[in-house]
Design a protein around this motif. Sequence first.
Motif, PDB file in Angstrom:
ATOM      1  N   GLY A 208       0.990  -1.250   0.048  1.00 24.62           N
ATOM      2  CA  GLY A 208       0.025  -0.006  -0.054  1.00 24.62           C
ATOM      3  C   GLY A 208       0.825   1.266   0.133  1.00 24.62           C
ATOM      4  O   GLY A 208       2.130   1.537  -0.495  1.00 24.62           O
ATOM      5  N   ALA A 209       0.306   2.379   0.213  1.00 25.90           N
ATOM      6  CA  ALA A 209       1.032   3.600   0.584  1.00 25.90           C
ATOM      7  C   ALA A 209       0.588   4.245   1.777  1.00 25.90           C
ATOM      8  O   ALA A 209      -0.269   3.834   2.407  1.00 25.90           O
ATOM      9  CB  ALA A 209       0.497   4.426  -0.857  1.00 25.90           C
ATOM     10  N   GLN A 210       1.266   5.292   2.121  1.00 29.54           N
ATOM     11  CA  GLN A 210       1.046   6.267   3.105  1.00 29.54           C
ATOM     12  C   GLN A 210       0.462   7.804   2.563  1.00 29.54           C
ATOM     13  O   GLN A 210       0.657   7.985   1.589  1.00 29.54           O
ATOM     14  CB  GLN A 210       2.210   6.659   4.043  1.00 29.54           C
ATOM     15  N   SER A 211       0.002   8.394   3.737  1.00 27.38           N
ATOM     16  CA  SER A 211      -0.628   9.672   3.221  1.00 27.38           C
ATOM     17  C   SER A 211       0.632  10.744   2.967  1.00 27.38           C
ATOM     18  O   SER A 211       1.659  10.777   3.406  1.00 27.38           O
ATOM     19  CB  SER A 211      -1.292  10.366   4.547  1.00 27.38           C
ATOM     20  N   ASN A 212       0.231  11.428   1.681  1.00 25.06           N
ATOM     21  CA  ASN A 212       1.123  12.359   1.268  1.00 25.06           C
ATOM     22  C   ASN A 212       0.973  13.698   1.837  1.00 25.06           C
ATOM     23  O   ASN A 212      -0.027  14.397   1.829  1.00 25.06           O
ATOM     24  CB  ASN A 212       1.017  12.372  -0.357  1.00 25.06           C
ATOM     25  N   THR A 213       2.108  14.112   2.656  1.00 28.82           N
ATOM     26  CA  THR A 213       1.984  15.608   3.324  1.00 28.82           C
ATOM     27  C   THR A 213       2.621  16.553   2.379  1.00 28.82           C
ATOM     28  O   THR A 213       2.373  17.913   2.685  1.00 28.82           O
ATOM     29  CB  THR A 213       2.823  15.464   4.492  1.00 28.82           C
ATOM     30  N   PHE A 214       3.242  16.146   1.082  1.00 26.09           N
ATOM     31  CA  PHE A 214       3.779  17.375   0.302  1.00 26.09           C
ATOM     32  C   PHE A 214       4.896  18.245   1.197  1.00 26.09           C
ATOM     33  O   PHE A 214       5.070  19.532   0.861  1.00 26.09           O
ATOM     34  CB  PHE A 214       2.716  18.158  -0.523  1.00 26.09           C
ATOM     35  N   ASN A 215       5.335  17.679   2.101  1.00 28.48           N
ATOM     36  CA  ASN A 215       6.434  18.306   2.728  1.00 28.48           C
ATOM     37  C   ASN A 215       5.866  19.678   3.665  1.00 28.48           C
ATOM     38  O   ASN A 215       6.714  20.452   3.668  1.00 28.48           O
ATOM     39  CB  ASN A 215       7.756  18.478   2.048  1.00 28.48           C
ATOM     40  N   THR A 216       4.675  19.439   3.759  1.00 32.82           N
ATOM     41  CA  THR A 216       3.976  20.801   4.449  1.00 32.82           C
ATOM     42  C   THR A 216       4.299  20.974   5.933  1.00 32.82           C
ATOM     43  O   THR A 216       4.153  19.843   6.539  1.00 32.82           O
ATOM     44  CB  THR A 216       2.363  20.870   4.188  1.00 32.82           C
ATOM     45  N   PRO A 217       4.916  21.861   6.455  1.00 30.56           N
ATOM     46  CA  PRO A 217       5.121  22.053   7.807  1.00 30.56           C
ATOM     47  C   PRO A 217       4.057  21.792   8.914  1.00 30.56           C
ATOM     48  O   PRO A 217       2.980  22.330   8.604  1.00 30.56           O
ATOM     49  CB  PRO A 217       5.689  23.520   8.167  1.00 30.56           C
ATOM     50  N   GLY A 218       4.334  20.960   9.805  1.00 30.63           N
ATOM     51  CA  GLY A 218       3.201  20.848  10.884  1.00 30.63           C
ATOM     52  C   GLY A 218       2.224  19.609  10.563  1.00 30.63           C
ATOM     53  O   GLY A 218       1.320  19.372  11.523  1.00 30.63           O
ATOM     54  N   VAL A 219       2.339  19.145   9.443  1.00 34.42           N
ATOM     55  CA  VAL A 219       1.187  18.117   9.204  1.00 34.42           C
ATOM     56  C   VAL A 219       1.505  16.988   9.866  1.00 34.42           C
ATOM     57  O   VAL A 219       0.479  16.452  10.355  1.00 34.42           O
ATOM     58  CB  VAL A 219       1.359  17.711   7.434  1.00 34.42           C
ATOM     59  N   GLU A 220       2.710  16.244  10.110  1.00 34.02           N
ATOM     60  CA  GLU A 220       2.894  15.197  10.627  1.00 34.02           C
ATOM     61  C   GLU A 220       2.436  15.341  12.521  1.00 34.02           C
ATOM     62  O   GLU A 220       2.134  14.358  12.939  1.00 34.02           O
ATOM     63  CB  GLU A 220       4.244  14.650  10.542  1.00 34.02           C
ATOM     64  N   LYS A 221       2.618  16.564  12.772  1.00 32.91           N
ATOM     65  CA  LYS A 221       2.436  16.696  14.184  1.00 32.91           C
ATOM     66  C   LYS A 221       1.255  17.087  14.656  1.00 32.91           C
ATOM     67  O   LYS A 221       0.886  16.688  15.583  1.00 32.91           O
ATOM     68  CB  LYS A 221       3.665  18.003  14.601  1.00 32.91           C
ATOM     69  N   TYR A 222       0.530  17.809  13.918  1.00 35.07           N
ATOM     70  CA  TYR A 222      -0.950  18.407  14.313  1.00 35.07           C
ATOM     71  C   TYR A 222      -1.965  17.571  13.574  1.00 35.07           C
ATOM     72  O   TYR A 222      -3.165  17.980  14.086  1.00 35.07           O
ATOM     73  CB  TYR A 222      -0.840  19.830  13.988  1.00 35.07           C
ATOM     74  N   CYS A 223      -1.947  17.012  12.490  1.00 30.68           N
ATOM     75  CA  CYS A 223      -3.087  16.479  11.653  1.00 30.68           C
ATOM     76  C   CYS A 223      -3.353  15.135  11.949  1.00 30.68           C
ATOM     77  O   CYS A 223      -2.357  14.266  12.422  1.00 30.68           O
ATOM     78  CB  CYS A 223      -2.718  16.668  10.183  1.00 30.68           C
ATOM     79  N   HIS A 224      -4.526  14.892  11.748  1.00 33.01           N
ATOM     80  CA  HIS A 224      -5.079  13.275  11.685  1.00 33.01           C
ATOM     81  C   HIS A 224      -4.819  12.843  10.229  1.00 33.01           C
ATOM     82  O   HIS A 224      -5.374  13.732   9.292  1.00 33.01           O
ATOM     83  CB  HIS A 224      -6.635  12.887  12.102  1.00 33.01           C
ATOM     84  N   PHE A 225      -4.569  11.533   9.920  1.00 35.77           N
ATOM     85  CA  PHE A 225      -4.685  11.144   8.613  1.00 35.77           C
ATOM     86  C   PHE A 225      -5.907   9.931   8.658  1.00 35.77           C
ATOM     87  O   PHE A 225      -6.561   9.640   9.801  1.00 35.77           O
ATOM     88  CB  PHE A 225      -3.303  10.153   8.319  1.00 35.77           C
ATOM     89  N   LEU A 226      -6.162   9.489   7.646  1.00 34.39           N
ATOM     90  CA  LEU A 226      -7.402   8.498   7.429  1.00 34.39           C
ATOM     91  C   LEU A 226      -6.952   7.325   6.358  1.00 34.39           C
ATOM     92  O   LEU A 226      -7.718   7.275   5.410  1.00 34.39           O
ATOM     93  CB  LEU A 226      -8.648   9.041   7.017  1.00 34.39           C
ATOM     94  N   LYS A 227      -6.124   6.542   6.705  1.00 35.11           N
ATOM     95  CA  LYS A 227      -5.582   5.513   6.005  1.00 35.11           C
ATOM     96  C   LYS A 227      -5.846   4.135   6.618  1.00 35.11           C
ATOM     97  O   LYS A 227      -5.833   2.921   6.036  1.00 35.11           O
ATOM     98  CB  LYS A 227      -4.018   5.679   5.603  1.00 35.11           C
ATOM     99  N   GLU A 228      -5.753   4.096   8.189  1.00 31.40           N
ATOM    100  CA  GLU A 228      -5.690   3.027   8.713  1.00 31.40           C
ATOM    101  C   GLU A 228      -6.884   2.941  10.007  1.00 31.40           C
ATOM    102  O   GLU A 228      -7.360   3.992  10.168  1.00 31.40           O
ATOM    103  CB  GLU A 228      -4.333   2.716   9.523  1.00 31.40           C
ATOM    104  N   ILE A 229      -7.226   1.607  10.206  1.00 33.85           N
ATOM    105  CA  ILE A 229      -8.197   1.707  11.363  1.00 33.85           C
ATOM    106  C   ILE A 229      -7.926   2.512  12.628  1.00 33.85           C
ATOM    107  O   ILE A 229      -8.751   3.045  13.262  1.00 33.85           O
ATOM    108  CB  ILE A 229      -8.577   0.259  11.636  1.00 33.85           C
ATOM    109  N   GLU A 230      -6.625   2.437  13.003  1.00 31.97           N
ATOM    110  CA  GLU A 230      -6.294   3.083  14.268  1.00 31.97           C
ATOM    111  C   GLU A 230      -6.395   4.854  14.023  1.00 31.97           C
ATOM    112  O   GLU A 230      -6.752   5.555  14.976  1.00 31.97           O
ATOM    113  CB  GLU A 230      -4.651   2.919  14.526  1.00 31.97           C
ATOM    114  N   ASP A 231      -6.297   5.203  12.537  1.00 32.81           N
ATOM    115  CA  ASP A 231      -6.401   6.510  12.307  1.00 32.81           C
ATOM    116  C   ASP A 231      -8.012   6.962  12.778  1.00 32.81           C
ATOM    117  O   ASP A 231      -8.294   8.102  13.103  1.00 32.81           O
ATOM    118  CB  ASP A 231      -6.215   7.143  10.834  1.00 32.81           C
ATOM    119  N   ALA A 232      -8.677   6.036  12.214  1.00 34.28           N
ATOM    120  CA  ALA A 232     -10.167   6.322  12.439  1.00 34.28           C
ATOM    121  C   ALA A 232     -10.697   6.372  13.942  1.00 34.28           C
ATOM    122  O   ALA A 232     -11.307   7.292  14.260  1.00 34.28           O
ATOM    123  CB  ALA A 232     -11.043   5.439  11.694  1.00 34.28           C
TER     124      ALA A 232
END
Length: 620
Positions: free
Chosen positions: A209-233
């Motif tokens: 599979g793949a992971q979420s693409n942040t496009f190297n946007t600052p702060g995404v990894e630290k402050y955002c939720h993703f929706l790819k896995e059951i743990e994310d939901a």
Amino acid sequence: MLSTLSASASRLRRLSILSISTKLKDGFGSGIVKQRKPVENGHGFFFNDRHFFPFLVSITAASGLFGGALFVFTDAGKEVPLTTTTEANAGPDDKKEKILVLGTGWAAMSFLKTLDTNHYDVIVVSPRNFFVFTPLLPSVTVGTVEARSITESIRKIMRKKKNLEFCLSNCVHIDPFNHKVLCRPLVNFSEVEKGDFELEYDYLVVAVGAQSNTFNTPGVEKYCHFLKEIEDAEKIRESIVDCFELAALPSKSKADKSKLLHFVIVGGGPTGVEFAAEMHDLVYEDLHKLYPDLMEYVKISVIQSGDHILNTFDERISQFAELKFQRDGIEVKTGSRVLEIKDNAIVTKDKATGQITEVPYGMVVWSTGIGTRPLVSDLMKKIGQTDRRALATDEWLRVKGCENVYALGDCATIEQRKLLEDVSYIFALADADNSGTLSVKEFKDTFESIRNRYPQIDLYLKRQHMQDVASLLDDSISQKGGRPVLLDIEKFKSALSKVDAQMKTLPATAQVAAQQGEYLAWCFNHKTECKSHPEGPLRVRGEGRHQFPPFVYKHFGQFAPLGGERAAAELPGDWVSMGRSTQWLWYSVYASKQVSWRTRALVVFDWTKRFLFGRDTSRM
């Protein structure tokens, strides 16, 4: 006398069992039970066969003492070990080829369910021992469906498969040149690499599979939720409840409440739009009863860099979705790019005006596409596929630059061969008499034999509403004065120049991944037959035929749930459906596509429970 009776009974018992096995084979059991030599297992006789035969039959005869009566005892609860004809005839030196599968997502699951594991030794490596029905992840985020209802154990799904092993581990390194992978178990060792182990393979199927693409946007990894896995939901579900509970505290000001209850979705694709719709339903169907004083502060925003949301759908669906969101009070900001995510605000830039704004938020869900996993990136560097977002494969899903390595699903992309790259070879193939020109019949016959090698031909014919490959020729070329015209190489190139323009990258969807897995399993199942009798198209460069037909994706439509018991669907044949009836079609399709009867029953039960009692908003 007793010993004589005992010996007589033993002989009759064996004769009776052999007689029954023959009758089962020739009579009502034909095609289900094959005659085998009985095997003594210490409890009685049983028959090994491909299909489970649930009865352990023991027949005891007592001659004279019981008047010839037969007593039949059955044990319906004993499961008989499965033995195939191949295994029964296999010698001690026979060795099956080993297939190593990385992943347990849509592509891997479809491959494993379709593969005939009687002919291979299969090892599955994945950091999760369950399959997730990912299209329903947005429903899990708000409690419409429970997390356990869309997951199924891999071991349970594959329990009837033979020669299959599962390793709950992360694959951390692929060595395509030595046919090995390095795996790391999901356990706590005092030394991280202490439990690492290597696995060898004959064939490797990469479906991580793949992971979420942040496009190297600052702060995404630290402050955002993703929706790819059951743990994310599940994390999103907890965060929603936290935002409301914090806003309900008496110490919070109006500004604090407005900030906490501003839910932002970055990305206007199917996942982002469906989550926004589910979030709206949660707020106005359930939470408004529990937090009536907070409703005036709730705001849901969708930020999309493109001009429209759902831009991969038909234009009518995009417009319908935007109008519905406008009526529901969901703010849609198109043409807006996210520059940075701060701990208390999201920074955006309007693409038209260049204006930069900071908007406070309570929760951000990042859903802007997919990126490459580190394992895949490392493999791409080794085989020379740099500056790419996914593994490049040919039309048979073989990774370019590797031997016996296949890639499926979101981690790969098919590099379809262009017609113009092979135009001189195709012309030579069609010009059987070496005259330097082609008749329309020669053109048509050749393309009929190679058209499945180039799927863009059928796509072009469909979009241009053409009947057959002869329609690719212009009227001025195909006929002149009522007589057939001969094509030279330049006219041949001109006729094909527009076909390659129809080539497009396949979308990263569950539908594509599932079809790829099923196709690759079919190739492995028919490897022997297709080796002696190839079923693929004619080789343009070389002689004979390809061993297998290339993979061709068949689009069966796509859905976009929009909340309020309404959905939109794009169906085959350019059909578009929107409204309540489409939502019920969505229910029926997604229920039928569940991986097991257990998950199917649980999902339907969750939907029914939500209709009757609403969603559960407890924080656990």
